[in-house]
Design a protein around this motif. Structure first.
Motif, PDB file in Angstrom:
ATOM      1  N   THR C   2       0.832  -1.217   0.000  1.00 26.06           N
ATOM      2  CA  THR C   2       0.000   0.000   0.000  1.00 26.06           C
ATOM      3  C   THR C   2       0.858   1.256   0.000  1.00 26.06           C
ATOM      4  N   ARG C   3       0.435   2.232  -0.812  1.00 27.82           N
ATOM      5  CA  ARG C   3       1.203   3.481  -0.862  1.00 27.82           C
ATOM      6  C   ARG C   3       0.731   4.363   0.287  1.00 27.82           C
ATOM      7  N   ASP C   4       1.192   4.065   1.424  1.00 28.56           N
ATOM      8  CA  ASP C   4       0.657   4.808   2.566  1.00 28.56           C
ATOM      9  C   ASP C   4       1.709   5.711   3.174  1.00 28.56           C
ATOM     10  N   ARG C   5       2.395   6.432   2.316  1.00 33.82           N
ATOM     11  CA  ARG C   5       3.369   7.366   2.855  1.00 33.82           C
ATOM     12  C   ARG C   5       2.687   8.631   3.347  1.00 33.82           C
ATOM     13  N   ASP C   6       1.332   8.629   3.335  1.00 33.54           N
ATOM     14  CA  ASP C   6       0.655   9.792   3.896  1.00 33.54           C
ATOM     15  C   ASP C   6       0.811   9.798   5.398  1.00 33.54           C
TER      16      ASP C   6
END
Lengths: 282, 299, 425
Positions: C2-6
């Motif tokens: 998951t691109r969860d670099r937020d």
């Protein structure tokens, strides 16, 4: 099978209402005092007290910095927090680098101290610092505030940077050194740019914590006033509307930062997608 | 180094070798010195001050006066209880508010996930003293919330929220809410969505999915959240000063008053030291308890 | 993946996992503590008392003091006349006048919210022998002022530079038991501690300390956190003269307060924020300071709040100007201290502050100002100030008031412990 499905749907519909309403109520709860604070920035107070609504005015928004002691408290806050955060970011990053790369003696001890620092309550730490300064006759003021703030922000920086370092590929550093870079060059040209987002996040986190600190600062500030100290002191006769205005400005600034950050991120993603599309096409 | 044999490996100069060996210690030195000097050492002076006696005018001398501890504990035992009571309640409330919200954001907010997270964290940009003060204005007996309700006779006219333990507890839960929300959100976020899908494929109801898959996987986050919230709430005294009333004083306020107002440093230090030891004990017990987490996972 | 670099980066699951593992073992904690050698450190331990020799004549400060042209004045909030200039900034007219007359610029600040807190801030610096950065501080008579004098942290005043004070000061202020001969302090303003109540919410007449204990006001009564105010007023309310009271009396007073708290009649022990609660309606009757009610009524633009001295007796206190040790501009300081005893200046301050002014002849000046007022509203309010017993109390009013019981250091610890057991609970 179809009977089972129809039997389930009503429950799903109720559930799909309850949960989001709950979440939105929580959000409302979080914003309630901010709204009140912003509204009382428009209070047209006549005397010195600002607790009852006396009419609407914009004058506080036009002259928010009219109280000299408030402005100097704000300045003190910003200066001490910036100084402290700069120092602690450097020291914390060094700690993180050391813990990530090397396995040195005393490493577990330092980790333990870091966790203890975060876990230790402000009252205890603040009072301990006060007894230290009092025992050695150190004058309380600007310097002691910075000393204290560095102390409690180092662990936050160390942990944040370390988390960032955890995903850092050591092969990059090795490659640089294979190409003849000295350790210092490696750090500044390779390591630092990669961990920069983490360092920046740590800096901002530490800054926020230092700016808003009340308890420890109240113990070691002596005569010097910082913004939270000033506001708490002013609660005695009611916080003047200017403080509400300044608080609203700070909140607005936060909104801007958040929106700006989100927009920047979307822009970056789109740019990246565009570039990779071009690259694959090429 | 990977190419063996052909290339002669030159041993680095002694200075460089020494430098490399010392590197970690040099890196660690400034930070750890600062921590030792301004964190560990003051705790020592705190302990020593707690054993002093005397008064402000004639000075305090180290007399190994353990009486400070017994005297302080006897006098202020209730306040310690208050702190634990309110700290635990506030942590519980924060958990009850944060968990469903984090769950909803992670699994049901879709693409606006990060926006919602940001929105949740925005209020905490403002100084917490200001936020707590605004609660005081909002929750006043005849304030903007209770006033209209009382005029409409929906609640009794002597009903009040301020100056009660409820106000203090909710104030604490509010102030330290992000410390509970963020770790829980982080651990929920990391859950592999395929596990959830698998559970649903195996005919688990939504509730069972939460109970048997999602919640157990999020326990590390819950643990961290409870820890990061529990400790500051127990030690806080600003909320209680502004929102509390007679009979809600927490030990943090007593310690602050004894230092600042009564200048009774030995008593104050003793109270603070006991508090720290108490917190440490609870921390260790809590960690020991959660060591059984592994057993729960295996089930 | 998951691109969860937020996410905030530090909330890595790895970190959280790390937190859940037992890191702090007893062994590591104790090892750290043992590493520090205690013996040498302990030998030098102690927090200083009065180390310096009692100086008998500090008048040599006045021998060498010269006018510096600047003055750092630390005061309580809302304790001086203020005005707003065209840009919306706060200005202090009496200080502007002072600068015009003497050429001394005043750096005015309001860092004093509470005697004890302020004292706790300046004590470490004074103990270390360094200046605190103020030339005049305003401290109420009480434990902290006694401590300041006992530790010789105040500069002795030169009477020859205080002609206005000796000429115009009312006879009450020329003779104060807590600073005989006015060697270290002269009064700024005085005030009463009594009872204030909301006339809109309480229809009956209030005149006694025991009205605070009326069950009809359950949950709406306020008292002070200040042990001296609350303790002394309670002693008076029980018919005990503070000066003659003994620790057993103090315990009786504390028990009476405990009863008030346990019964739920008492809402909260307040600091100066009591006036906020009273104005907002959270309390309907409360212990109060005389001048605050005036300010509150002014802010709310009504006369809902009323102040009175209980018939059993009220408490009078004096806020005193003093020059701390090591002040950088003592001559400018004493010039200002003398300046405020000019009846015209005293009247100007009294009209704005509304506490008991130390210059009784200022009353005539206030009446003159009232007569010369440009409009009826100003004239009425100035006349009310001139007639106010909270600004110009009669001898009869004063006779029914007591100062705080004077406490030596041992007694003050005892007093604080007895009352704090109830107040801080």
């Amino acid at each position: 099978m179809s009977a089972a499905v129809t039997a389930r749907r009503p429950r799903f519909r109720v559930g799909s209402l309850v949960l989001p309403s709950y979440a939105h109520l929580v959000i409302l709860w979080l914003f309630a005092p901010i709204i009140v604070m912003a509204i009382f920035g428009f209070n047209d107070t006549h005397g010195k007290y600002n607790f009852t609504w006396a009419g609407f005015t914009l004058k506080w928004f036009l002259h928010p910095f009219g109280i000299p002691t408030l402005v100097s408290a704000l300045t003190n806050s910003v200066v001490t927090a910036l100084s402290a955060t700069t120092i602690s970011t450097v020291l914390g990053t060094m700690l993180a680098l050391a813990s990530h790369r090397y396995d040195y003696r005393g490493r577990t001890l330092i980790d333990a101290v870091l966790v203890m620092n975060i876990a230790a309550s402000e009252v205890v730490v603040g009072s301990a610092l006060l007894t230290l300064f009092v025992t050695y006759g150190v004058g309380l003021g600007f310097v002691t505030i910075v000393l204290a703030q560095v102390m409690f922000s180092i662990p936050f920086v160390a942990i944040t940077v370390r988390a960032r370092l955890a995903g850092f590929d050591p092969a990059l550093e090795e490659a640089a050194q294979d190409l003849g870079a000295s350790p210092l060059q490696t750090f500044f040209l390779v390591t630092f740019p990669v961990i920069f987002p983490g360092v920046l996040a740590a800096f901002l986190l530490a800054l926020a914590i230092c700016l808003d600190d009340y308890v420890i600062t109240s113990f070691v500030a002596g005569n010097t006033q910082t913004f939270p100290l000033w506001v708490f002191g002013a609660t005695r006769e009611g916080v003047p509307p200017q403080v509400n205005v300044i608080g609203t400005f700070i909140f607005g600034f936060g909104v801007l930062l958040a929106v700006g950050g989100a927009t920047y991120r979307t822009w970056r993603e789109r740019k990246l997608a565009r570039e990779s599309a071009i690259a694959t096409r090429a | 180094m990977a190419v063996a044999g052909r290339i002669a490996v030159r041993r680095p100069a002694l200075a460089m070798r020494l430098g490399r060996a010392l590197a970690p210690y040099l890196l660690v030195l400034p930070g750890s010195t600062w921590l030792i000097l301004f964190f560990l050492f003051p705790l020592l002076t705190l302990a020593i001050t707690s054993l002093m006696s005397g008064d402000f005018v004639s000075g305090f001398q180290l007399t190994w006066n353990f009486g400070n501890y017994t005297y302080g504990l006897a006098l202020y035992a209730t306040q310690y209880t208050h702190s634990v009571e309110y700290g635990v309640s506030a942590t519980l409330i924060a958990f009850l508010f944060a968990y469903p919200t984090a769950y909803w954001i992670t699994f049901h907010a879709g693409p606006r996930k990060s926006a919602y997270l940001l929105v949740l964290l925005l209020p905490f940009f403002v100084s917490f003293v200001l936020r707590t003060l605004s609660w005081e204005t909002l929750m006043g007996d005849d304030g903007p919330l209770l006033g209209p309700l009382k005029s409409a006779h929906l609640i009794p006219s002597d009903f009040r929220v301020l100056a009660t333990p409820i106000a203090v507890t909710f104030g604490l839960a509010y102030t330290f809410f992000p410390y509970m929300l963020l770790p829980i959100y982080a651990s929920l976020e990391k859950i592999d969505k395929r596990l959830v899908e698998a559970a649903e494929d195996l005919y688990a109801s939504k509730f069972e999915v939460v109970r048997r898959v999602i919640f157990p996987l999020s326990i590390p986050g819950v643990f961290a959240g409870v820890l990061l919230t529990g400790i500051p709430t127990t030690a806080d005294f600003v909320n209680q000063t502004l929102l509390g009333g007679a009979g809600t004083t927490m030990i943090g306020r007593v310690i602050e008053q004894q230092f600042e107002v009564s200048a009774n440093y030995p008593l104050a230090s003793a109270l603070a030291f006991v508090f720290m030891l108490g917190l440490l004990a609870m921390l260790l017990a809590y960690q020991r308890l959660f060591g059984t987490e592994e057993l729960m996972r295996a089930r | 993946m998951t691109r969860d670099r937020d996410l905030p980066e530090f909330l890595d699951a790895a970190w959280l996992r790390g937190l859940t593992q037992t890191r702090i073992t007893r062994r590591t904690a104790l090892a750290g503590a043992g590493a520090l050698s205690l013996s040498a450190f302990l030998a030098a331990c102690g927090i200083g008392g009065t180390q310096q020799n009692a100086v008998s004549h500090q008048n040599w400060v006045w021998d060498k003091a010269t006018k510096a042209g600047t003055l750092d004045f630390a005061n309580w909030p809302l304790y001086i006349d203020t005005a707003e200039d065209s840009a919306g900034n706060t200005t202090y007219p009496s200080l502007v006048e002072f600068t015009k007359q003497t050429g001394i610029k005043v750096n005015y600040s309001e860092p004093i919210q509470d005697n004890a807190e302020f004292f706790a801030k300046i004590a470490p610096q004074l103990q270390a022998g360094s200046a605190i950065g103020y030339d005049i501080i305003v401290v109420t008579n009480g434990i902290q002022l006694t401590n300041l004098m006992a530790k010789h942290w105040l500069t002795e005043l030169d009477p020859t530079k205080l002609s206005n004070f000796f000429q115009n000061g009312s006879k009450r202020v020329l003779n104060r038991s807590f600073d005989a001969g006015n060697r270290f302090t002269i009064p700024w303003q005085s005030g009463f501690t009594g009872i204030a109540y909301n006339t809109k919410k309480i229809s009956r007449e209030i005149n006694s300390y025991n009205d605070l204990y009326d069950p009809a006001f359950k949950g709406k009564v306020g008292m002070f956190t200040n042990t001296q105010d609350t303790g002394n007023l309670t002693l008076l309310g029980m018919g005990i003269k503070p000066q003659n009271s003994k620790p057993s009396d103090w315990q009786k007073a504390a028990n009476k307060l405990k009863g008030l708290r346990d019964s739920g009649i008492l809402r909260k022990f307040y600091d100066q924020s009591y006036i906020k609660a009273l104005s907002a309606g959270d309390t309907v009757i409360s212990m109060a300071w005389s001048g605050d009610v005036y300010q509150a009524n002014l802010s709310a633009e009504n006369t809902d709040l009323k102040f009175l001295l209980p018939k059993e007796g009220g408490v009078i206190w004096t806020d005193n100007m003093c020059i701390p040790l090591g002040a950088a501009h003592p001559l400018d300081a004493i010039t200002y201290m003398n300046y405020v005893y000019d009846p015209k200046v005293a009247a100007q301050l009294a009209e704005a502050i509304n506490y008991i002014t130390p210059v009784s002849t200022a009353k005539a000046v206030v009446e003159q100002d009232a007569a010369a007022a440009p409009d009826a509203a100003t004239r009425d309010s100035l006349q009310a100030t001139a007639n106010s017993s909270a600004v110009f109390p009669s001898d009869a009013d004063l006779a029914n008031t007591s100062y705080y019981r004077e406490l030596n250091p041992t007694e003050s610890t005892q007093w604080n412990d007895i009352f704090n057991a109830v107040i801080l609970s």
